[in-house]
Design a protein around this motif. Structure first.
Motif, PDB file in Angstrom:
ATOM      1  N   UNK A 193       6.591 -22.544 -26.869  1.00 11.10           N
ATOM      2  CA  UNK A 193       5.790 -23.803 -26.627  1.00 11.10           C
ATOM      3  C   UNK A 193       4.392 -23.061 -25.419  1.00 11.10           C
ATOM      4  N   UNK A 194       3.381 -23.071 -27.208  1.00 10.39           N
ATOM      5  CA  UNK A 194       1.967 -23.474 -26.432  1.00 10.39           C
ATOM      6  C   UNK A 194       0.843 -24.332 -26.139  1.00 10.39           C
ATOM      7  N   UNK A 195       2.101 -25.526 -26.824  1.00 10.07           N
ATOM      8  CA  UNK A 195       0.744 -27.122 -27.224  1.00 10.07           C
ATOM      9  C   UNK A 195       1.376 -27.576 -26.297  1.00 10.07           C
ATOM     10  N   UNK A 196       1.164 -28.585 -25.637  1.00  6.98           N
ATOM     11  CA  UNK A 196       1.530 -30.446 -25.804  1.00  6.98           C
ATOM     12  C   UNK A 196       0.550 -31.370 -25.816  1.00  6.98           C
ATOM     13  N   UNK A 197       0.467 -32.027 -26.644  1.00  6.36           N
ATOM     14  CA  UNK A 197      -0.599 -33.029 -26.613  1.00  6.36           C
ATOM     15  C   UNK A 197      -0.213 -34.542 -27.663  1.00  6.36           C
ATOM     16  N   UNK A 198      -0.792 -34.977 -26.090  1.00  8.48           N
ATOM     17  CA  UNK A 198      -0.290 -36.568 -26.860  1.00  8.48           C
ATOM     18  C   UNK A 198      -1.286 -37.165 -27.380  1.00  8.48           C
ATOM     19  N   UNK A 199      -1.253 -37.906 -28.260  1.00  9.00           N
ATOM     20  CA  UNK A 199      -2.050 -38.969 -28.763  1.00  9.00           C
ATOM     21  C   UNK A 199      -2.997 -39.876 -28.057  1.00  9.00           C
ATOM     22  N   UNK A 200      -4.193 -39.751 -27.525  1.00  7.19           N
ATOM     23  CA  UNK A 200      -4.632 -40.563 -27.504  1.00  7.19           C
ATOM     24  C   UNK A 200      -3.818 -41.915 -27.350  1.00  7.19           C
ATOM     25  N   UNK A 201      -4.039 -42.715 -28.325  1.00  4.28           N
ATOM     26  CA  UNK A 201      -3.285 -43.903 -28.627  1.00  4.28           C
ATOM     27  C   UNK A 201      -2.076 -43.949 -29.582  1.00  4.28           C
ATOM     28  N   UNK A 202      -0.737 -43.716 -29.071  1.00  3.36           N
ATOM     29  CA  UNK A 202       0.229 -43.119 -30.331  1.00  3.36           C
ATOM     30  C   UNK A 202       1.091 -44.195 -30.621  1.00  3.36           C
ATOM     31  N   UNK A 203       0.556 -43.893 -31.914  1.00  2.00           N
ATOM     32  CA  UNK A 203       1.048 -44.737 -33.285  1.00  2.00           C
ATOM     33  C   UNK A 203       1.980 -43.925 -34.120  1.00  2.00           C
ATOM     34  N   UNK A 204       3.297 -44.860 -35.308  1.00  2.00           N
ATOM     35  CA  UNK A 204       3.806 -43.908 -35.780  1.00  2.00           C
ATOM     36  C   UNK A 204       3.418 -43.936 -37.251  1.00  2.00           C
ATOM     37  N   UNK A 205       4.160 -42.301 -38.127  1.00  2.00           N
ATOM     38  CA  UNK A 205       2.479 -41.698 -38.714  1.00  2.00           C
ATOM     39  C   UNK A 205       2.803 -42.708 -39.920  1.00  2.00           C
ATOM     40  N   UNK A 206       3.088 -43.812 -40.067  1.00  2.00           N
ATOM     41  CA  UNK A 206       3.529 -44.905 -41.315  1.00  2.00           C
ATOM     42  C   UNK A 206       3.652 -43.690 -42.603  1.00  2.00           C
ATOM     43  N   UNK A 207       3.515 -44.740 -43.848  1.00  2.00           N
ATOM     44  CA  UNK A 207       3.559 -43.981 -45.283  1.00  2.00           C
ATOM     45  C   UNK A 207       2.551 -44.494 -46.426  1.00  2.00           C
ATOM     46  N   UNK A 208       2.583 -43.444 -47.068  1.00  2.00           N
ATOM     47  CA  UNK A 208       2.343 -43.198 -48.512  1.00  2.00           C
ATOM     48  C   UNK A 208       2.692 -42.633 -49.491  1.00  2.00           C
ATOM     49  N   UNK A 209       1.591 -42.547 -50.814  1.00  2.00           N
ATOM     50  CA  UNK A 209       2.739 -42.201 -52.272  1.00  2.00           C
ATOM     51  C   UNK A 209       1.480 -40.773 -52.703  1.00  2.00           C
ATOM     52  N   UNK A 210       1.371 -39.951 -51.017  1.00  2.00           N
ATOM     53  CA  UNK A 210       0.670 -39.078 -51.692  1.00  2.00           C
ATOM     54  C   UNK A 210       1.696 -37.765 -51.491  1.00  2.00           C
TER      55      UNK A 210
END
Length: 354
Positions: A193-210
């Motif tokens: 383990x080298x990095x633990x990087x919490x988002x500033x404001x965690x939100x769900x990834x969400x969805x797309x059709x990509x």
């Protein structure tokens, strides 16, 4: 990563349904072993279309067990959209050898990407980048490329969070794993383990059709930001869950300097502040000492899954700290000690052995 016929038979007979390298198939969305093609080994149909890439020898040295990307225009693999590419949590696993870095605008070498990586639902990526050290898209240093991952709208860790990762060198094999559990991104390199990087404001990834791209960015303003990857990929996998510490160790064990490092050596990952730990190895009792100019500092200890097992906030006296730490009862093994002062930090691997 490829095994001999004998090894494959041994795994199939004695460890079913565990896949190669002790890797569970539970939650496995796609697996590209790059055996001369871009076929998905899971049978789920995530087969890729290859563009200006060539089959080559992989980590094992065997021909046609990896894919080489040219690091230039039109060298990438595309994967069509399927609904199971929409992820909530994830683990990305890759075995690769960089042979150069993308040094044009924003200095990112894209290992894998889905969607536009900044601010779009359903997007995620695994990459190499240099600009975490200076947040600049115009200046760069090829000695400061590190692995990063991300995903989702506005899920931005502070850019300097990634600077703890060891810098990457060309013509060396790496096992890199990126995970997201809904609260923080993590990077493992060769099992550590080298990095633990919490988002500033965690939100769900969400969805797309990509769909997906491997070896480049083909989404958004790709003509300006193609982010070509130059080098060899031996193996690439996507899971819809976070792998356990033992699964990560099993995946990376054949790669790098003997896999997960449990030696007694201390590895300083970031050199922004002058601190050290001793003794190492130890029995859970150790000291943190050094020079700090910040009014306070945090001493955090994580296990290899990224769980915080100890925290202490200290105030330097005359710009110096000399703190004795007695950990609660923890299992023997490798731990990460991170000392943070303001926006600067230094991270060590520490071995507890009783």
């Amino acid at each position: 990563m490829k095994l001999s016929i004998r090894s494959i038979l041994f795994v199939a007979i004695f460890f079913a349904p565990v896949a190669m390298f002790g890797q569970s198939t539970f939650g496995l969305v796609a697996h590209w072993p790059f055996s001369g093609n871009a076929s998905d080994n899971t049978g789920k149909g995530h087969n890729g279309t290859m563009n200006n890439v060539t089959a080559t020898a992989g980590k094992s040295g065997v021909s046609n067990t990896a894919i080489r990307f040219a690091g230039a225009s039109n060298s990438y693999i595309t994967i069509p959209y399927q609904p199971d590419l929409n992820l909530t949590n994830y683990t990305f696993c890759a075995v690769l050898k960089p042979e150069g870095f993308y040094t044009n605008t924003c200095q990112i070498s894209m290992i894998m990407a889905r969607g536009v990586d900044h601010g779009y639902p359903g997007s995620y990526f695994l990459s190499l980048t240099e600009n975490v050290f200076d947040s600049s898209c115009t200046t760069f240093d090829t000695n400061r490329y590190v692995f990063t991952c991300g995903g989702g709208p506005s899920n931005y860790p502070y850019h300097y969070s990634w600077a703890d990762s060891p810098t990457v060198h060309t013509n060396q094999w790496y096992c890199v794993i990126g995970t997201f559990d809904g609260t923080a991104f993590r990077i493992y390199v060769n099992g550590d383990l080298r990095v633990i990087a919490p988002p500033q404001v965690p939100v769900p990834i969400g969805t797309s059709t990509d769909g997906l791209s491997i070896g480049a960015n083909i989404f958004g303003n790709a003509s300006q930001y193609p982010y070509w990857f130059k080098g060899v990929m031996d193996d690439l996998r996507i899971y819809n869950r976070v792998l356990t510490a033992s699964e990560i160790a099993n995946y990376c064990n054949p790669v790098g300097d003997g896999g997960t490092d449990t030696t007694a050596s201390v590895i300083g990952i970031e050199q922004n502040i002058s601190v050290a730990i001793a003794p190492n190895p130890n029995s859970g009792n150790f000291s943190v000492h050094g020079i700090l100019t910040s009014p306070t500092a945090a001493i955090d200890v994580y296990n290899t899954v990224g769980q915080l097992v100890y925290r202490k906030v200290v105030a330097p006296v005359q710009n110096a700290i000399n703190e004795h730490i007695e950990l609660p009862v923890v299992a023997d093994g490798v731990y990460i000690v991170k000392v943070t002062a303001g926006v600067e930090s230094k991270t060590y691997k520490m071995l507890i052995r009783r």
